[in-house]
Write an enzyme that holds these catalytic residues in place. Structure first.
Site, short mmCIF file in Angstrom:
data_model
loop_
_atom_site.label_atom_id
_atom_site.label_comp_id
_atom_site.label_asym_id
_atom_site.label_seq_id
_atom_site.Cartn_x
_atom_site.Cartn_y
_atom_site.Cartn_z
N GLU A 18 -2.21 -9.07 4.27
CA GLU A 18 -2.21 -9.55 5.66
C GLU A 18 -3.60 -9.73 6.25
O GLU A 18 -3.77 -10.41 7.26
CB GLU A 18 -1.37 -8.60 6.54
CG GLU A 18 -1.96 -7.22 6.76
CD GLU A 18 -1.61 -6.21 5.68
OE1 GLU A 18 -1.74 -5.00 5.94
OE2 GLU A 18 -1.21 -6.62 4.57
N CYS A 22 0.83 -1.21 0.00
CA CYS A 22 0.00 0.00 0.00
C CYS A 22 0.87 1.26 0.00
O CYS A 22 1.52 1.56 -0.99
CB CYS A 22 -0.97 -0.04 1.18
SG CYS A 22 -2.36 1.12 0.98
N HIS A 30 -3.82 -5.16 0.67
CA HIS A 30 -3.29 -5.65 1.95
C HIS A 30 -3.38 -7.18 2.01
O HIS A 30 -4.45 -7.73 2.26
CB HIS A 30 -4.07 -5.03 3.12
CG HIS A 30 -3.77 -3.59 3.34
ND1 HIS A 30 -2.75 -3.15 4.16
CD2 HIS A 30 -4.33 -2.47 2.82
CE1 HIS A 30 -2.71 -1.83 4.15
NE2 HIS A 30 -3.66 -1.40 3.34
#
Length: 509
Positions: free
Chosen positions: A169, A79, A167
């Protein structure tokens, strides 16, 4: 410690989550603020740049010397990290014309790109950004797109340098963990050998070397962190660990006796200290939550200090500090604004002159539980809900008396026991009861009553930073409410707290 990944924090709320995902893949990693990047030695296999609430277009946005990293190890920008990479190396970042937040679908991907190996087109990713990369540097090319973001991911032509604008994660990115694994294993060459068993072996060996024949004193709470930390130290130095468990008069019903019994079963050298009267005296007349916390903390330090001085030649203080506490102290923005005093002891008097040993300071809470399982600790300790250091002292709103503690202990007992009986305890992150400074009219038999109100609180969460109220079955809540009102003298009304965090906190004080 051998191989590791460095995560450079630019202030994203997801930075800790990146670290947890990397560790779930059995690779050790550390988070460092962008202003304090460590020396990149041969043990560091790669670097990940986190997201950020900032925009790379702002003059005062956080920057780093990217070239010093690129010349040594592979790099993955996430990001903000991806946008920073693109901008520093000659690309262009602009405010998005269509801001992309939430779910997005990969519409294109480079078939031969290693970090997307095994990840299908049409898979879901999670976006959270107001800027977008409109032009890549001349020596970089697109490796993935979504329907509204052309440069969803890119790679530099001549180096293992990657950027992704989503993202990986978060769980909403369907194959995010696979992308991270591809980067860690196929790009960085990590061996994935950092397991709970290896952590135990390494930590115990380090503790033996660090502590030698020295004595360690440690305050236990009955909770996961202090208990696992104590067991690791015990494995290293045995009888030279002296544990103290203080009954502050604000524990759950039967907790003092039950926890002491659990510790005996683990072979720990634990002394139980009944200090109820000292705590009640210190709390007499106090109603302000912060004043109560400070009184409880100070009294604990005084009691602990008295007991520690009865042990000859102690040189170390053992603590159950975990990695989020360490990160907070060196975070991008510095320690957070104090919402309340920390649940745990803030420190001991200077004159104790003890060195501190913290065997869990590299672990997140879920990692602590994994280590506990690796050393065969019982589930009644490992699965125990978090419980605040000040205990029921911050669940009794207003002043504290022994009678109010008795009432709340009984209420809490029926609630927690009921959760376990219904098989709901392990589905809840934290649960407890609050005694409110409110009385209400009720009817018991033919008599009018004017008694106390209690609030039940149960939340679901991953790490306690955010939490949702637990949607417990009505049948269960009805049964528990009846048990409390019928059996706890002094209570005639039970309410259930349906507030989430934020805006509410988990505790009421």
């Amino acid at each position: 410690m051998e191989e590791k990944i460095i995560i450079i924090d630019f202030g994203s709320q997801y930075t800790q989550l990146i670290a947890r995902r990397v560790r779930e893949l059995n690779v050790y990693c550390e988070i460092h603020p962008f202003s304090k990047i460590p020396e990149l030695d041969e043990n560091i296999k790669g670097v990940i740049l986190s997201g950020s609430p900032c925009s790379v277009r702002d003059e005062d946005s956080p920057r780093i010397d990217v070239d010093s990293i690129i010349s040594k190890v592979p790099l993955l920008g996430v990001c903000y990290g991806a946008q920073l990479l693109a901008q520093i190396k000659g690309g262009n970042v602009q405010a998005s014309t269509t801001r992309e937040y939430g779910r997005a679908i990969l519409t294109e991907k480079s078939e031969d790109n290693v970090i997307f190996k095994g990840i299908p087109v049409d898979s879901q990713v999670w976006m959270s950004h107001g800027d977008t990369i409109t032009q890549l540097p001349g020596n970089a090319h697109i490796i993935a797109s979504t329907d509204s973001v052309k440069v969803a991911a890119f790679k530099f032509d001549d180096a293992n340098i990657f950027g992704i604008q989503f993202h990986p994660e978060v769980t909403h990115s369907e194959h995010g963990k696979l992308l991270l694994q591809n980067f860690l294993v196929d790009v960085c060459g990590c061996s994935q050998t950092w397991t709970s068993d290896s952590f135990v072996e390494m930590t115990v060996a380090e503790l033996k070397e660090q502590l030698g024949d020295d004595k360690v004193v440690m305050g236990l709470s009955g909770g996961v962190d202090s208990s696992v930390a104590a067991m690791l130290i015990h494995k290293a130095i045995g009888k030279n660990l002296y544990c103290i468990f203080v009954d502050n008069g604000l524990l759950r019903k039967h907790e003092f006796e039950e926890v002491l019994e659990s510790y005996k079963g683990l072979g720990l050298n634990v002394k139980g200290v009944n200090a109820k009267d000292k705590f009640y005296a210190a709390l007499n007349g106090l109603t302000d939550p912060e004043a109560k916390r400070k009184a409880i903390g100070k009294t604990f330090i005084d009691v602990f200090d008295d007991e520690a001085h009865k042990i000859q030649d102690v040189k170390w203080l053992g603590q159950g500090t975990i990695y989020p506490d360490v990160i907070e102290s060196v975070s991008v923005k510095g320690p957070s604004v104090t919402i309340k005093s920390h649940h745990n002891v803030g420190g001991l008097p200077d004159y104790m002159k003890l060195k501190v040993v913290e065997p869990l300071k590299l672990l997140f809470k879920d990692g602590v539980r994994d280590v506990g399982r690796a050393i065969h600790m019982p589930d009644n300790i490992l699965q125990r809900h978090p419980f605040p250091g000040p205990g029921l002292g911050i669940r009794i709103l207003g002043d504290i008396t022994a009678e109010k503690v008795r009432i709340l202990q009984e209420v809490d007992y029926y609630f927690i026991h009921g959760l376990k009986e219904y098989g709901l305890y392990d589905q809840v992150w934290q649960a407890g009861a609050m005694l409110l400074p409110v009385q209400s009219v009720g009817v018991m038999g033919d008599e009018r009553t004017y008694e106390s109100v209690v609030a039940l609180r149960a939340v679901t969460s991953v790490d306690g930073m955010t939490a949702d109220w637990a949607h417990l079955p009505y049948e269960f809540l009805g049964k528990v409410s009846n048990q409390i009102i019928n059996n706890v003298k002094g209570v005639n009304r039970v309410v259930y707290d349906i507030s989430s965090k934020p805006p509410a906190t988990i505790e009421w004080e």
